[in-house]
Every structure is written in C-alpha cells, then in structure tokens.
Write a protein that holds these residues in place. Sequence first.
Motif, PDB file in Angstrom:
ATOM      1  N   GLY A 131       1.801  18.783 -10.700  1.00 42.76           N
ATOM      2  CA  GLY A 131       0.408  18.582 -10.299  1.00 42.76           C
ATOM      3  C   GLY A 131       0.284  17.670  -9.088  1.00 42.76           C
ATOM      4  N   VAL A 132       1.076  16.602  -9.089  1.00 42.19           N
ATOM      5  CA  VAL A 132       1.018  15.627  -7.987  1.00 42.19           C
ATOM      6  C   VAL A 132       2.043  15.982  -6.911  1.00 42.19           C
ATOM      7  N   GLY A 133       3.084  16.707  -7.306  1.00 44.78           N
ATOM      8  CA  GLY A 133       4.127  17.070  -6.344  1.00 44.78           C
ATOM      9  C   GLY A 133       5.121  15.945  -6.103  1.00 44.78           C
ATOM     10  N   VAL A 134       5.430  15.180  -7.159  1.00 47.19           N
ATOM     11  CA  VAL A 134       6.412  14.093  -7.015  1.00 47.19           C
ATOM     12  C   VAL A 134       7.443  14.154  -8.143  1.00 47.19           C
ATOM     13  N   MET A 135       8.613  13.618  -7.835  1.00 52.70           N
ATOM     14  CA  MET A 135       9.654  13.410  -8.833  1.00 52.70           C
ATOM     15  C   MET A 135       9.614  11.933  -9.231  1.00 52.70           C
ATOM     16  N   ARG A 136       9.745  11.686 -10.527  1.00 52.28           N
ATOM     17  CA  ARG A 136       9.831  10.297 -10.994  1.00 52.28           C
ATOM     18  C   ARG A 136      11.154  10.108 -11.714  1.00 52.28           C
ATOM     19  N   PHE A 137      11.814   9.006 -11.412  1.00 57.68           N
ATOM     20  CA  PHE A 137      13.046   8.633 -12.111  1.00 57.68           C
ATOM     21  C   PHE A 137      12.747   7.456 -13.022  1.00 57.68           C
ATOM     22  N   TRP A 138      13.287   7.518 -14.232  1.00 56.93           N
ATOM     23  CA  TRP A 138      13.072   6.483 -15.247  1.00 56.93           C
ATOM     24  C   TRP A 138      14.426   5.970 -15.734  1.00 56.93           C
ATOM     25  N   ALA A 139      14.447   4.712 -16.165  1.00 52.59           N
ATOM     26  CA  ALA A 139      15.656   4.186 -16.823  1.00 52.59           C
ATOM     27  C   ALA A 139      15.729   4.791 -18.218  1.00 52.59           C
ATOM     28  N   GLU A 140      16.822   5.459 -18.501  1.00 53.23           N
ATOM     29  CA  GLU A 140      17.019   6.120 -19.797  1.00 53.23           C
ATOM     30  C   GLU A 140      17.394   5.102 -20.873  1.00 53.23           C
ATOM     31  N   ARG A 141      17.994   4.020 -20.442  1.00 53.91           N
ATOM     32  CA  ARG A 141      18.375   2.925 -21.348  1.00 53.91           C
ATOM     33  C   ARG A 141      18.394   1.642 -20.527  1.00 53.91           C
TER      34      ARG A 141
END
Length: 188
Positions: A131-141
Amino acid sequence: MPALRPPPFEIRPLPSKGLGVIATAFIPTNTLLLVSSPLLLLFSPTGTTHTNPLSAARILTAYASLPPHLRAAYDALSAAPTEENRVLGVWKSNNFCLDDQGTVNAVFDLPSRLNHSCLGGENARWEWDAGVGVMRFWAERDIQEGEEITHCYHPDWRMGTKNRRIALQEEYDFFCECVVCLDPSEDP
Ligand SMILES: C[S@@+](CC[C@H](N)C(=O)[O-])C[C@H]1O[C@@H](n2cnc3c(N)ncnc32)[C@H](O)[C@@H]1O
C-alpha cells in the motif's frame, strides 16, 4: 513506528562477504530497523521463479529509465560475478521477490547490504507494504552490539550444509559463509 535515528547499525566490509551490516548498539526484538523504497521495481503478471526469471531486456530497459541518482545507487551495489552485464549482475545479487507469486520484484538500496544467514542464523526479517510501497526490516530477536544483522534469503531450504551451499551458489551465486554453514556441529 518510525525507524530509530540514528540507525543502530553501520555498513562495514566483512571477511568473505563483501559489505555487511553490523549493529552498533544492542537492538531489542521487534525493533524497526529500516524503511526503504525500491530503487527499481518490476511487475510480472505471470510471476517469476528461479528458472523463469524476468527477461534481461525488461531489467535493462527499466534501469535505463532510472533518474541519475537512483542509477548511481543501483550501480554502487554488489554484482553476481558470473553475470557479464553488471546491471543484470546487480539484479541477480540483490533482487527481492516481494510476493509469493513472484509478480513483484525489486532492488533496494540499504536492504541490499544485508547478507544472508541460513535458517536459524538470521536475526532480521522483512515485510513489503504494498500500500505504501516500502520494505520494512525488523529485528527478529535481540541483536547484540557488534553482531552482523542478516536475514534468510531462502527460508524453504531445509537440507544439509553441503546441499544448501550448492543451492545458494546456483541461485544466488555465492558460497555461503553464514554462522550456520560455518558451525562444524551442523548437519553436513
Ligand atoms: C544482497 S548482497 C549483500 C551485501 C553484499 N555483501 C555487499 O557487499 O553489498 C548479496 C551478496 O553478498 C554476499 N553474501 C551474502 N550473504 C553471504 C553469505 N552468507 N556468505 C557469503 N557471502 C554472502 C554475496 O556476494 C552475495 O552475492
């Protein structure tokens, strides 16, 4: 939730992997690490796979139409060594398939600097917000200061180290030096 400013990581050269992303502070689980828009985004209505990739012509045409600043960012990325054409080499090394059907494929700037770890060794995950056209990276741990931040390029591969390395070489053109493959106690 905005990504942390300044970001708690930096890009550094690493042995056997080119550049990589290293945590410069402790990062708790589920921290939003980065938000990134594509440099080059390509749609394929029929979907792509490893054996049925986007055509070279489509990638080259899209690259040629990029504004100079995006082309420069694309050119700065690492390229698969077996591709004679560098634009195609960068695509091969860095493209993300953003949906399960392979209809949306893109190359990003900072996300391209994250190296791969085989399943169980990675500490970050991504999502594509169409919808926004972005990739988000998150800390998995939780990620410790000084630890490399990695994600798993191909989480479906549950085979021994030797076969996984062969598969990674075939699909992504590199010999895997991740923590899992380097662990002598792993299933060979
Ligand atoms: C998406 S780029 C990652 C960033 C890259 N290292 C750079 O210098 O820009 C993918 C390339 O990084 C290297 N790479 C990524 N993960 C690796 C790993 N686990 N072992 C060895 N090389 C790796 C390979 O050269 C691969 O083609």
